[in-house]
Motif scaffolding. Structure first.
Motif, PDB file in Angstrom:
ATOM      1  N   TYR A  54     -29.026  -9.594 -23.630  1.00  0.00           N
ATOM      2  CA  TYR A  54     -28.134  -8.477 -23.961  1.00  0.00           C
ATOM      3  C   TYR A  54     -27.325  -8.788 -25.214  1.00  0.00           C
ATOM      4  O   TYR A  54     -27.075  -7.925 -26.041  1.00  0.00           O
ATOM      5  CB  TYR A  54     -27.197  -8.174 -22.778  1.00  0.00           C
ATOM      6  N   GLU A  55     -26.935 -10.045 -25.313  1.00  0.00           N
ATOM      7  CA  GLU A  55     -26.148 -10.432 -26.488  1.00  0.00           C
ATOM      8  C   GLU A  55     -26.971 -10.245 -27.769  1.00  0.00           C
ATOM      9  O   GLU A  55     -26.482  -9.684 -28.757  1.00  0.00           O
ATOM     10  CB  GLU A  55     -25.703 -11.895 -26.350  1.00  0.00           C
ATOM     11  N   ASP A  56     -28.237 -10.698 -27.731  1.00  0.00           N
ATOM     12  CA  ASP A  56     -29.118 -10.545 -28.904  1.00  0.00           C
ATOM     13  C   ASP A  56     -29.280  -9.068 -29.259  1.00  0.00           C
ATOM     14  O   ASP A  56     -29.199  -8.677 -30.421  1.00  0.00           O
ATOM     15  CB  ASP A  56     -30.514 -11.131 -28.627  1.00  0.00           C
ATOM     16  N   ARG A  57     -29.514  -8.255 -28.200  1.00  0.00           N
ATOM     17  CA  ARG A  57     -29.716  -6.817 -28.436  1.00  0.00           C
ATOM     18  C   ARG A  57     -28.493  -6.203 -29.090  1.00  0.00           C
ATOM     19  O   ARG A  57     -28.584  -5.439 -30.044  1.00  0.00           O
ATOM     20  CB  ARG A  57     -29.935  -6.090 -27.098  1.00  0.00           C
ATOM     21  N   LEU A  58     -27.355  -6.569 -28.552  1.00  0.00           N
ATOM     22  CA  LEU A  58     -26.121  -5.964 -29.050  1.00  0.00           C
ATOM     23  C   LEU A  58     -25.825  -6.403 -30.488  1.00  0.00           C
ATOM     24  O   LEU A  58     -25.392  -5.602 -31.325  1.00  0.00           O
ATOM     25  CB  LEU A  58     -24.965  -6.325 -28.110  1.00  0.00           C
ATOM     26  N   TYR A  59     -26.095  -7.657 -30.750  1.00  0.00           N
ATOM     27  CA  TYR A  59     -25.911  -8.164 -32.120  1.00  0.00           C
ATOM     28  C   TYR A  59     -26.719  -7.301 -33.099  1.00  0.00           C
ATOM     29  O   TYR A  59     -26.218  -6.868 -34.137  1.00  0.00           O
ATOM     30  CB  TYR A  59     -26.359  -9.632 -32.169  1.00  0.00           C
ATOM     31  N   ASN A  60     -27.984  -7.035 -32.713  1.00  0.00           N
ATOM     32  CA  ASN A  60     -28.846  -6.239 -33.588  1.00  0.00           C
ATOM     33  C   ASN A  60     -28.398  -4.782 -33.656  1.00  0.00           C
ATOM     34  O   ASN A  60     -28.459  -4.154 -34.708  1.00  0.00           O
ATOM     35  CB  ASN A  60     -30.303  -6.348 -33.135  1.00  0.00           C
ATOM     36  N   LYS A  61     -27.922  -4.267 -32.519  1.00  0.00           N
ATOM     37  CA  LYS A  61     -27.442  -2.874 -32.528  1.00  0.00           C
ATOM     38  C   LYS A  61     -26.220  -2.749 -33.448  1.00  0.00           C
ATOM     39  O   LYS A  61     -26.104  -1.800 -34.213  1.00  0.00           O
ATOM     40  CB  LYS A  61     -27.052  -2.437 -31.110  1.00  0.00           C
ATOM     41  N   PHE A  62     -25.307  -3.709 -33.347  1.00  0.00           N
ATOM     42  CA  PHE A  62     -24.135  -3.700 -34.236  1.00  0.00           C
ATOM     43  C   PHE A  62     -24.605  -3.676 -35.699  1.00  0.00           C
ATOM     44  O   PHE A  62     -24.106  -2.922 -36.519  1.00  0.00           O
ATOM     45  CB  PHE A  62     -23.257  -4.938 -34.006  1.00  0.00           C
ATOM     46  N   LEU A  63     -25.587  -4.531 -36.000  1.00  0.00           N
ATOM     47  CA  LEU A  63     -26.075  -4.609 -37.380  1.00  0.00           C
ATOM     48  C   LEU A  63     -26.685  -3.277 -37.826  1.00  0.00           C
ATOM     49  O   LEU A  63     -26.411  -2.801 -38.925  1.00  0.00           O
ATOM     50  CB  LEU A  63     -27.130  -5.710 -37.509  1.00  0.00           C
ATOM     51  N   GLU A  64     -27.489  -2.688 -36.919  1.00  0.00           N
ATOM     52  CA  GLU A  64     -28.094  -1.374 -37.249  1.00  0.00           C
ATOM     53  C   GLU A  64     -27.003  -0.352 -37.548  1.00  0.00           C
ATOM     54  O   GLU A  64     -27.159   0.511 -38.392  1.00  0.00           O
ATOM     55  CB  GLU A  64     -28.916  -0.850 -36.060  1.00  0.00           C
ATOM     56  N   ASP A  65     -25.899  -0.466 -36.829  1.00  0.00           N
ATOM     57  CA  ASP A  65     -24.803   0.491 -37.024  1.00  0.00           C
ATOM     58  C   ASP A  65     -23.848   0.069 -38.141  1.00  0.00           C
ATOM     59  O   ASP A  65     -22.776   0.656 -38.330  1.00  0.00           O
ATOM     60  CB  ASP A  65     -24.017   0.673 -35.712  1.00  0.00           C
ATOM     61  N   GLY A  66     -24.197  -1.001 -38.844  1.00  0.00           N
ATOM     62  CA  GLY A  66     -23.443  -1.377 -40.036  1.00  0.00           C
ATOM     63  C   GLY A  66     -22.187  -2.186 -39.783  1.00  0.00           C
ATOM     64  O   GLY A  66     -21.199  -2.047 -40.503  1.00  0.00           O
ATOM     65  N   VAL A  67     -22.217  -3.056 -38.776  1.00  0.00           N
ATOM     66  CA  VAL A  67     -21.063  -3.932 -38.563  1.00  0.00           C
ATOM     67  C   VAL A  67     -21.571  -5.282 -38.050  1.00  0.00           C
ATOM     68  O   VAL A  67     -22.505  -5.332 -37.250  1.00  0.00           O
ATOM     69  CB  VAL A  67     -20.027  -3.282 -37.611  1.00  0.00           C
ATOM     70  N   LEU A  68     -20.977  -6.342 -38.571  1.00  0.00           N
ATOM     71  CA  LEU A  68     -21.452  -7.668 -38.165  1.00  0.00           C
ATOM     72  C   LEU A  68     -20.378  -8.414 -37.377  1.00  0.00           C
ATOM     73  O   LEU A  68     -19.271  -8.627 -37.863  1.00  0.00           O
ATOM     74  CB  LEU A  68     -21.851  -8.486 -39.401  1.00  0.00           C
TER      75      LEU A  68
END
Ligand code: PMP
Ligand code: PLP
Length: 487
Positions: free
Chosen positions: A414-428
């Motif tokens: 879940y952490e990996d997924r969320l990290y990537n979702k944040f990135l897709e949405d333009g925030v790191l």
């Protein structure tokens, strides 16, 4: 009353350290300035051959530091307050001859004098033979300390979540790191006590405790004075040296107050600022058990590669023996530039700079916290901790609130997924597991501080504009909201 001298911790030295001797060549330096002696001693290049003959630098003048509270960026603050907020300094050929020559491994004398005065202003020293040495920053200083004390197979303690380069330095030297449980207020002394009382490892007790007491990286937590005292006492009981890595110590700020109208942001007095600072482990130390690392990276500029270590002379001797054969000494350019600034600012100017910086970071902390409160989904799914020092905030996510949460997948997925979702949405944001000694173990076993359905992310509010802090919080909130509603 005369202060006692420090204890010797030589029984903890690594084999490497015990084998290393002070170089005889180092003893020649004392004769260098003696005009009666023709110095055939060392291979010092003639300063006439240094290609630099003048160095100019321009920095904020002391008058800027005396202005009232900074609004936002330092540049605005400087230009608003003074028609010429800068001072220009020219280092001539004579200054360059000395500054660019080989020098003491522990740094130039005038730089160390300033640092010693500064240390006395902010800490209580309870034993007589303490000293300071210049470092090339904390990263190098910590690597050096590990080599002085640890052999392969030795153990150290560190907070469960800690600064990854510091952990990997230890791991690559074959040193075992035992994570000490923490909560939102840092290391939990009772857990530390329990851990040491029940030490069942086949290994000897840990030699060092590497700790980031203030504005901790990554959790942003700051230890209370009570916890500091309790931890020091435990370290004494189990004869463990404390290495306090304090790059954020001077960035301490008032607690976050949610209601803006209740924020009494007046110009802070230096006496208030000093009083508000937590007691350093150095100030609690009575025997030379504490090694303190300060860095100018977050205070002036990271590429100065300059900081200092405060420790007993007995420990500094070993530190300098190693530094003399690794970096030899911190860069002369860097020491010169920083010293010029220190000389112009004086102790009070530098202290004011520290206080002003903490105010600037507090403003950013307030903006990001206000925005997160407004934007994060309400309820227990997400929580964030408002820091009282440093540059980091954390967002804690309880995955069990997600519809269709599947514990079998593991929190890391879940952490990996969320990290990537944040990135897709333009925030790191940085995943919490990146800061553990052994992430896989931590996520699979149910540890006190990190149950299998809880993850966290670290954010830094240091370099981001107020507008970006607000926009970033919105993106985080929207992304988490979507996850909660559609997962
Ligand atoms: N190696 C040799 C053979 C030297 O003579 C010297 C300087 N005397 C050094 C290394 C040290 O070099 P540096 O100043 O680049 O650390
Ligand atoms: N220690 C901690 C806890 C840090 O957060 C950092 C920088 O992020 C460092 C050390 C690095 O310090 P330096 O630049 O002095 O090597």
């Amino acid at each position: 009353m005369a202060l006692p001298s420090s204890k010797s911790f030589d029984n903890k030295l690594s084999l490497e350290s015990r084998c290393r001797k002070t170089s005889l060549l180092e003893t020649l330096n004392q004769h260098f300035d003696n005009e009666k002696i023709i110095f055939f001693g060392s291979g010092l290049p003639s300063p006439d051959l240094f290609p630099w003959k003048e160095l100019k630098s321009k920095f904020y003048s002391k008058s800027v530091l005396n202005t009232s509270k900074p609004e936002a960026a330092i540049d605005d603050w400087a230009t608003k307050t003074n028609s010429n907020p800068f001072v220009e300094v020219h280092s001539d050929a004579k200054a360059l001859s000395a500054g660019l020559q080989y020098g003491n491994a522990g740094g130039r004398g005038d730089f160390l004098e300033f640092v010693k005065e500064h240390v006395k202003l902010f800490h209580e020293l309870n034993y007589s033979d303490w000293g300071v040495a210049a470092t090339a920053g904390t990263t190098q200083a910590w690597e050096t300390i590990l080599r002085i004390f640890c052999d392969r197979g030795d153990s150290i303690l560190a907070e469960t979540f800690s600064y990854p380069p510091s952990l990997s330095t230890a791991q690559s030297q074959g040193v075992h790191i035992h994570p000490v449980p923490m909560d939102e207020n840092g290391v939990i002394p009772q857990k530390l006590q329990h851990m040491l009382e029940n030490w069942q490892h086949q290994r000897k007790l840990p030699k060092l405790f590497y700790i980031i007491p203030t504005g901790q990286n990554p959790t942003g937590s700051t230890l209370s004075n009570e916890r500091r005292k309790a931890i020091y006492k435990i370290a004494e009981e189990y004869d463990i040296l404390i290495v306090e890595d304090e790059p954020y110590y001077f960035l301490q700020m008032e607690s976050y107050i949610k209601a803006k109208s209740n924020r009494k942001r007046h110009d802070q007095l230096m006496s208030e600022y000093k009083r508000s600072l937590k007691k350093s482990f150095l100030s609690l130390d009575v025997s030379g058990r504490v090694i303190r690392l300060d860095s100018l990276s977050k205070i002036l500029a990271p590429a100065c590669r300059l900081g200092w270590i405060v420790a007993s002379e007995k420990i500094l001797l070993h530190y300098l023996n190693l530094q003399a054969v690794s970096i030899q000494a911190p860069s002369g350019f860097s020491q010169m530039m920083v010293l010029e600034l220190f000389k112009r600012w004086g102790q009070d100017g530098y202290a004011r700079w520290l206080m002003q910086l903490s105010g600037i970071y507090r403003n950013s902390r307030d903006v990001v916290c206000d925005a997160l409160i407004e934007r994060l989904p309400s309820g227990n799914f997400v929580q964030f901790t408002a820091p009282t020092a440093g540059m980091f905030f954390t967002i804690h996510i309880n995955l069990s609130y997600l519809p269709h949460f599947d514990p079998e997948l593991g929190a890391k997925t879940y952490e990996d997924r969320l990290y990537n979702k944040f990135l897709e949405d333009g925030v790191l944001l940085v995943p919490g597991s990146w800061f553990t000694c052994s992430p896989d173990v931590l996520y699979e076993e149910k540890k006190d501080t990190f149950q299998s359905c809880q993850i966290f992310f670290r954010g830094s509010f240091a370099t981001v504009s107020f507008h970006q802090l607000e926009e970033g919080a919105k993106r985080i909130g929207d992304c988490l909201g979507k996850m909660l509603n559609t997962a």
